[in-house]
Design a protein around this motif. Structure first.
Motif, PDB file in Angstrom:
ATOM      1  N   SER A  37      11.677   4.480  -0.212  1.00 42.66           N
ATOM      2  CA  SER A  37      10.296   4.277   0.581  1.00 42.66           C
ATOM      3  C   SER A  37       9.900   2.852   1.136  1.00 42.66           C
ATOM      4  O   SER A  37       9.572   2.672   2.113  1.00 42.66           O
ATOM      5  CB  SER A  37       9.184   4.654  -0.245  1.00 42.66           C
ATOM      6  OG  SER A  37       9.180   6.170  -0.658  1.00 42.66           O
ATOM      7  N   LEU A  38      10.278   2.211  -0.034  1.00 43.10           N
ATOM      8  CA  LEU A  38      10.501   0.563   0.589  1.00 43.10           C
ATOM      9  C   LEU A  38      11.349   0.323   1.642  1.00 43.10           C
ATOM     10  O   LEU A  38      10.940  -0.410   2.781  1.00 43.10           O
ATOM     11  CB  LEU A  38      10.747  -0.564  -0.652  1.00 43.10           C
ATOM     12  CG  LEU A  38       9.873  -0.234  -1.884  1.00 43.10           C
ATOM     13  CD1 LEU A  38      10.292  -0.894  -3.155  1.00 43.10           C
ATOM     14  CD2 LEU A  38       8.660  -1.157  -1.412  1.00 43.10           C
ATOM     15  N   ARG A  39      12.604   0.801   1.810  1.00 42.31           N
ATOM     16  CA  ARG A  39      13.456   0.585   2.691  1.00 42.31           C
ATOM     17  C   ARG A  39      12.950   1.104   4.092  1.00 42.31           C
ATOM     18  O   ARG A  39      12.972   0.327   5.084  1.00 42.31           O
ATOM     19  CB  ARG A  39      14.848   1.084   2.651  1.00 42.31           C
ATOM     20  CG  ARG A  39      15.861   0.798   3.433  1.00 42.31           C
ATOM     21  CD  ARG A  39      17.192   1.305   3.208  1.00 42.31           C
ATOM     22  NE  ARG A  39      17.851   0.700   2.118  1.00 42.31           N
ATOM     23  CZ  ARG A  39      18.429  -0.412   2.241  1.00 42.31           C
ATOM     24  NH1 ARG A  39      18.261  -1.168   3.445  1.00 42.31           N
ATOM     25  NH2 ARG A  39      18.803  -1.158   1.073  1.00 42.31           N
ATOM     26  N   VAL A  40      12.336   2.235   3.998  1.00 45.40           N
ATOM     27  CA  VAL A  40      12.076   3.124   5.279  1.00 45.40           C
ATOM     28  C   VAL A  40      10.971   2.218   5.728  1.00 45.40           C
ATOM     29  O   VAL A  40      10.856   1.976   7.125  1.00 45.40           O
ATOM     30  CB  VAL A  40      11.785   4.550   5.151  1.00 45.40           C
ATOM     31  CG1 VAL A  40      11.044   5.102   5.956  1.00 45.40           C
ATOM     32  CG2 VAL A  40      13.203   5.179   4.704  1.00 45.40           C
ATOM     33  N   LYS A  41       9.748   1.809   5.141  1.00 48.30           N
ATOM     34  CA  LYS A  41       8.802   1.135   5.374  1.00 48.30           C
ATOM     35  C   LYS A  41       9.138  -0.073   6.047  1.00 48.30           C
ATOM     36  O   LYS A  41       8.410  -0.270   7.136  1.00 48.30           O
ATOM     37  CB  LYS A  41       7.819   0.826   4.318  1.00 48.30           C
ATOM     38  CG  LYS A  41       6.741   0.027   4.628  1.00 48.30           C
ATOM     39  CD  LYS A  41       5.656   0.789   5.605  1.00 48.30           C
ATOM     40  CE  LYS A  41       4.723   0.118   6.020  1.00 48.30           C
ATOM     41  NZ  LYS A  41       3.542   0.587   6.728  1.00 48.30           N
TER      42      LYS A  41
ATOM     43  N   ASP B 176       0.825  -1.165  -0.066  1.00 50.85           N
ATOM     44  CA  ASP B 176      -0.048   0.001  -0.004  1.00 50.85           C
ATOM     45  C   ASP B 176       0.865   1.434  -0.186  1.00 50.85           C
ATOM     46  O   ASP B 176       0.386   2.435   0.157  1.00 50.85           O
ATOM     47  CB  ASP B 176      -1.034   0.079   1.125  1.00 50.85           C
ATOM     48  CG  ASP B 176      -1.984  -1.272   0.918  1.00 50.85           C
ATOM     49  OD1 ASP B 176      -2.454  -1.211  -0.019  1.00 50.85           O
ATOM     50  OD2 ASP B 176      -2.750  -1.562   2.190  1.00 50.85           O
ATOM     51  N   ILE B 177       2.140   1.243  -0.250  1.00 54.62           N
ATOM     52  CA  ILE B 177       2.953   2.464  -0.457  1.00 54.62           C
ATOM     53  C   ILE B 177       2.575   2.890  -1.760  1.00 54.62           C
ATOM     54  O   ILE B 177       2.281   2.530  -2.716  1.00 54.62           O
ATOM     55  CB  ILE B 177       4.246   2.136  -0.517  1.00 54.62           C
ATOM     56  CG1 ILE B 177       4.853   1.300   0.733  1.00 54.62           C
ATOM     57  CG2 ILE B 177       5.314   3.098  -0.938  1.00 54.62           C
ATOM     58  CD1 ILE B 177       6.417   1.108   0.591  1.00 54.62           C
ATOM     59  N   ASN B 178       2.295   4.589  -1.428  1.00 57.07           N
ATOM     60  CA  ASN B 178       2.030   5.310  -2.691  1.00 57.07           C
ATOM     61  C   ASN B 178       2.900   5.369  -3.584  1.00 57.07           C
ATOM     62  O   ASN B 178       4.084   5.569  -3.264  1.00 57.07           O
ATOM     63  CB  ASN B 178       1.377   6.743  -2.254  1.00 57.07           C
ATOM     64  CG  ASN B 178       0.081   6.481  -1.569  1.00 57.07           C
ATOM     65  OD1 ASN B 178      -0.839   6.041  -1.543  1.00 57.07           O
ATOM     66  ND2 ASN B 178      -0.144   7.332  -0.297  1.00 57.07           N
TER      67      ASN B 178
END
Length: 159
Positions: free
Chosen positions: A92-96, A42-44
């Motif tokens: 964003s993938l890494r941070v999530k 669900d990351i935008n």
């Protein structure tokens, strides 16, 4: 952003997911690829009002996990080979995952082989801890990452 990099992306429906193996009883439950996918699906997308799952940027099939050794590897595929947002998507993938997983996990984020014209350079940036840390110290870039992580219900306004 005045001009879209990919003005007509292919969008797919969110798919239902089911666990094929029962969860362990007692003790620590192992983390599997489906759980990782549930964290990142669900990351935008930074450019479109769709999630990374809807744009087929991430999929469960491109996640490798070794729970015992604490390793997660995610390959993602930008919607176009010249996507200028690839590094932001990878960040964003890494941070999530760093925010969602126990600290015992080492997270590796890479572009799917052959999916981007600057694949080696983007992969180098995403695997360099100092570059990632420096990027997250930039308030504007961190705001963009947080907007991507806000989820599909957040709309165009950040958290």
């Amino acid at each position: 952003m005045a001009e879209l990099i990919n003005p007509n992306p292919i969008v797919r429906e969110r798919r239902a997911t089911t666990r094929s193996e029962p969860r362990a009883e007692g003790g620590r439950e192992p983390i599997d690829a489906l759980e990782i996918f549930d964290h990142i699906r669900d990351i935008n997308d930074p450019e479109h009002p769709y999630t990374l799952e809807q744009l087929n940027v991430v999929s469960e099939e491109h996640i490798d996990i070794d729970d015992t050794r604490g390793r997660v590897s995610v390959q993602f595929t930008p919607t176009v080979a010249h996507c200028s947002m690839a590094t932001l998507i990878g960040l964003s993938l890494r941070v999530k995952l760093l925010r969602s997983l126990p600290p015992r996990f080492k997270v590796d984020i890479k572009l799917a082989p052959g999916s981007h014209s600057s694949e080696a350079a983007v992969n180098k940036q995403l695997s360099d801890k100092e570059r990632v840390a420096a990027a997250l110290e930039n308030p504007n870039l961190l705001a963009m990452v947080n907007k991507c992580l806000a989820g599909p219900a957040a709309g165009s306004e950040g958290p």
